[in-house]
Design an enzyme around this catalytic site. Structure first.
Site, mmCIF file in Angstrom:
data_model
loop_
_atom_site.group_PDB
_atom_site.id
_atom_site.type_symbol
_atom_site.label_atom_id
_atom_site.label_comp_id
_atom_site.label_asym_id
_atom_site.label_seq_id
_atom_site.Cartn_x
_atom_site.Cartn_y
_atom_site.Cartn_z
ATOM 1 N N TYR A 18 -8.474 54.436 -16.440
ATOM 2 C CA TYR A 18 -9.578 53.501 -16.663
ATOM 3 C C TYR A 18 -9.101 52.055 -16.563
ATOM 4 O O TYR A 18 -8.588 51.493 -17.533
ATOM 5 C CB TYR A 18 -10.215 53.771 -18.034
ATOM 6 C CG TYR A 18 -10.812 55.152 -18.121
ATOM 7 C CD1 TYR A 18 -12.132 55.385 -17.770
ATOM 8 C CD2 TYR A 18 -10.018 56.236 -18.508
ATOM 9 C CE1 TYR A 18 -12.671 56.656 -17.808
ATOM 10 C CE2 TYR A 18 -10.546 57.523 -18.549
ATOM 11 C CZ TYR A 18 -11.875 57.726 -18.199
ATOM 12 O OH TYR A 18 -12.392 58.996 -18.227
ATOM 13 N N HIS A 29 -11.122 52.898 -21.275
ATOM 14 C CA HIS A 29 -12.162 53.849 -21.648
ATOM 15 C C HIS A 29 -13.017 53.233 -22.753
ATOM 16 O O HIS A 29 -12.483 52.619 -23.682
ATOM 17 C CB HIS A 29 -11.525 55.155 -22.134
ATOM 18 C CG HIS A 29 -12.505 56.276 -22.256
ATOM 19 N ND1 HIS A 29 -13.395 56.381 -23.304
ATOM 20 C CD2 HIS A 29 -12.748 57.350 -21.456
ATOM 21 C CE1 HIS A 29 -14.136 57.465 -23.154
ATOM 22 N NE2 HIS A 29 -13.775 58.069 -22.042
ATOM 23 N N ARG A 42 -23.179 62.725 -0.477
ATOM 24 C CA ARG A 42 -23.700 62.075 0.720
ATOM 25 C C ARG A 42 -22.528 61.570 1.547
ATOM 26 O O ARG A 42 -21.550 61.055 1.007
ATOM 27 C CB ARG A 42 -24.623 60.913 0.344
ATOM 28 C CG ARG A 42 -25.869 61.354 -0.396
ATOM 29 C CD ARG A 42 -26.709 60.192 -0.847
ATOM 30 N NE ARG A 42 -27.185 59.375 0.274
ATOM 31 C CZ ARG A 42 -28.019 58.345 0.124
ATOM 32 N NH1 ARG A 42 -28.440 57.996 -1.085
ATOM 33 N NH2 ARG A 42 -28.419 57.654 1.180
ATOM 34 N N PHE A 92 -25.313 53.316 -14.866
ATOM 35 C CA PHE A 92 -24.189 54.198 -15.171
ATOM 36 C C PHE A 92 -22.956 53.379 -15.549
ATOM 37 O O PHE A 92 -22.186 53.766 -16.431
ATOM 38 C CB PHE A 92 -23.888 55.096 -13.969
ATOM 39 C CG PHE A 92 -22.884 56.164 -14.245
ATOM 40 C CD1 PHE A 92 -23.168 57.209 -15.106
ATOM 41 C CD2 PHE A 92 -21.624 56.126 -13.651
ATOM 42 C CE1 PHE A 92 -22.239 58.203 -15.369
ATOM 43 C CE2 PHE A 92 -20.692 57.103 -13.910
ATOM 44 C CZ PHE A 92 -20.995 58.153 -14.771
ATOM 45 N N SER A 144 -9.470 61.316 -0.508
ATOM 46 C CA SER A 144 -9.989 62.544 -1.096
ATOM 47 C C SER A 144 -11.443 62.291 -1.440
ATOM 48 O O SER A 144 -11.873 61.143 -1.593
ATOM 49 C CB SER A 144 -9.186 62.950 -2.337
ATOM 50 O OG SER A 144 -9.102 61.883 -3.266
ATOM 51 N N HIS A 174 -12.547 70.688 -11.174
ATOM 52 C CA HIS A 174 -12.617 69.905 -12.402
ATOM 53 C C HIS A 174 -12.658 70.845 -13.608
ATOM 54 O O HIS A 174 -13.280 71.905 -13.565
ATOM 55 C CB HIS A 174 -13.877 69.041 -12.420
ATOM 56 C CG HIS A 174 -13.777 67.808 -11.598
ATOM 57 N ND1 HIS A 174 -14.160 66.566 -12.049
ATOM 58 C CD2 HIS A 174 -13.337 67.606 -10.335
ATOM 59 C CE1 HIS A 174 -13.965 65.659 -11.110
ATOM 60 N NE2 HIS A 174 -13.477 66.271 -10.055
ATOM 61 N N GLY A 179 -13.852 64.888 -20.668
ATOM 62 C CA GLY A 179 -15.279 65.051 -20.446
ATOM 63 C C GLY A 179 -16.102 64.132 -21.334
ATOM 64 O O GLY A 179 -15.624 63.610 -22.343
ATOM 65 N N ASP A 180 -17.346 63.921 -20.930
ATOM 66 C CA ASP A 180 -18.260 63.096 -21.718
ATOM 67 C C ASP A 180 -18.683 63.847 -22.978
ATOM 68 O O ASP A 180 -18.547 65.062 -23.078
ATOM 69 C CB ASP A 180 -19.505 62.753 -20.898
ATOM 70 C CG ASP A 180 -19.185 61.856 -19.710
ATOM 71 O OD1 ASP A 180 -18.315 60.977 -19.855
ATOM 72 O OD2 ASP A 180 -19.808 62.038 -18.644
ATOM 73 N N ALA A 236 -20.479 70.565 -19.062
ATOM 74 C CA ALA A 236 -20.686 71.519 -20.145
ATOM 75 C C ALA A 236 -21.834 72.464 -19.784
ATOM 76 O O ALA A 236 -22.750 72.113 -19.061
ATOM 77 C CB ALA A 236 -21.026 70.772 -21.427
ATOM 78 N N HIS A 293 -9.941 57.695 -3.503
ATOM 79 C CA HIS A 293 -10.764 58.838 -3.906
ATOM 80 C C HIS A 293 -12.211 58.381 -3.914
ATOM 81 O O HIS A 293 -12.573 57.461 -4.655
ATOM 82 C CB HIS A 293 -10.348 59.326 -5.299
ATOM 83 C CG HIS A 293 -11.081 60.554 -5.754
ATOM 84 N ND1 HIS A 293 -10.785 61.812 -5.272
ATOM 85 C CD2 HIS A 293 -12.083 60.718 -6.653
ATOM 86 C CE1 HIS A 293 -11.567 62.699 -5.863
ATOM 87 N NE2 HIS A 293 -12.374 62.059 -6.692
ATOM 88 N N TYR A 297 -17.472 69.301 -12.913
ATOM 89 C CA TYR A 297 -17.650 70.419 -13.839
ATOM 90 C C TYR A 297 -18.165 69.863 -15.155
ATOM 91 O O TYR A 297 -17.617 68.902 -15.684
ATOM 92 C CB TYR A 297 -16.271 71.056 -14.035
ATOM 93 C CG TYR A 297 -16.093 72.117 -15.091
ATOM 94 C CD1 TYR A 297 -16.048 73.455 -14.722
ATOM 95 C CD2 TYR A 297 -15.883 71.786 -16.422
ATOM 96 C CE1 TYR A 297 -15.814 74.441 -15.669
ATOM 97 C CE2 TYR A 297 -15.653 72.769 -17.372
ATOM 98 C CZ TYR A 297 -15.623 74.094 -16.990
ATOM 99 O OH TYR A 297 -15.391 75.069 -17.923
#
Length: 302
Positions: A146, A150, A273, A217, A12, A74, A105-106, A48, A267, A46
């Site tokens: 995770y 997390h 890209r 990141f 995916s 998402h 979400g973050d 905020a 995934h 997706y």
């Protein structure tokens, strides 16, 4: 489109909504390149803010209208009430979306910042999963996992307990945060299974287009970058051709090792890209089937 996959391998792809016409053209070029590989689904991130949500919805609508791909939308709990999130869910449902990626979400400050739930909002991925199932029990729901815990979880037990709650509330698949040490992933799956979680734990794979960005990141998200990996990219800052070859080799080694450990689904975080992802899928044995995108030239120019 249904396509037989070599050796039972399924993939995916994850995309993010474009912010400009040029980025939209780049996104659809990537979709055109990857669609013939017959992914099980493609997801669109997706974030905020209303503009991000609108761009995600627009991309999902184009995928539904112009391709044979199965899009997964998402959803996050950030900066929205339950009523607002439910309205978005109903809108997606009306357009034909039946698959969601449910995420907390973050934090409002981005990756690495603290998440503060709204009193009237969904509090986490387990809560959001339950909300989705309450709207339509037939929804397919993927959630996050995770392997290195997390960054906000106090320990693995707490982290895996939350994953179990997501599954108990109706999640059908977990997609991991990217990782670079397959032993870490394997140990994590063993822990999850001992905790009574038996849904697929799909490894999230990120091809390294830019090592510096990925390392930065990774630090924010708690993913470890092994020293051996950093050494692979030493001295290649101004050598994009060699850097691309090294990136392909690193990713190929990882996915081939995972297949030898019995993993059959991946995934890919494409970063919009297609080059490295397509190469890795070829190595996995996937070959193009009938094109799944209609009006190639028009889609690329839109």
């Amino acid at each position: 489109m249904v396509q037989k996959r070599a050796g039972g391998i399924e993939v995916s792809f994850e995309f993010f909504p474009p912010k400009s016409e040029a980025m939209e053209a780049s996104l659809w070029t990537a979709i055109q390149r990857l669609a013939p590989l017959g992914p099980r689904f493609v997801s669109v991130t997706y974030g905020a803010g209303g503009s991000t949500r609108e761009r995600t919805h627009h991309t999902i609508q184009r995928l539904l209208g112009e391709t044979d791909l199965d899009p997964a939308a998402h959803l996050t709990c950030v900066d929205a009430s339950r009523a607002e999130v439910d309205e978005v869910i109903h809108q997606y449902r009306q357009t034909g979306v039946k698959h969601f990626v449910a995420l907390r979400g973050d934090g409002q400050g981005g990756a690495g910042s603290a998440f503060v739930p709204r009193d009237d909002g969904y509090r986490n991925g387990a809560d959001l999963t339950a909300g989705l199932k309450a709207i339509d029990p037939e929804f397919e729901i993927s959630v996050s996992a995770y392997p290195e815990k997390h960054p906000e979880s106090p320990d693995f037990a707490t982290d895996i307990d939350l994953l179990k709650r997501k599954v108990d509330n109706g999640a059908t698949r977990a997609i991991t945060q990217f990782f670079f040490d397959n032993d870490v992933y394997e140990r994590y799956v063993e822990r999850v299974r001992r905790a009574g979680v038996y849904v697929p734990i799909v490894p999230g794979i990120v091809p390294i287009h830019d090592f510096v960005k990925i390392a930065r990141f990774s630090e924010a998200t708690g993913a470890n970058v092994p020293a051996w990996l950093a050494r692979r990219f030493e001295g290649l800052e101004n050598d994009p051709q060699t850097r691309a070859h090294v990136a392909a080799a690193v990713c190929a080694e990882q996915v081939l090792d995972l297949t030898q450990r019995g993993v059959g689904e991946f995934h890919f975080y494409t970063m919009n890209r297609a080059d490295l992802v397509y190469s890795i899928c070829h190595i996995l044995g996937l070959r193009p089937g009938p094109m799944a995108v209609e009006g190639n030239e028009g889609a690329a120019a839109a």
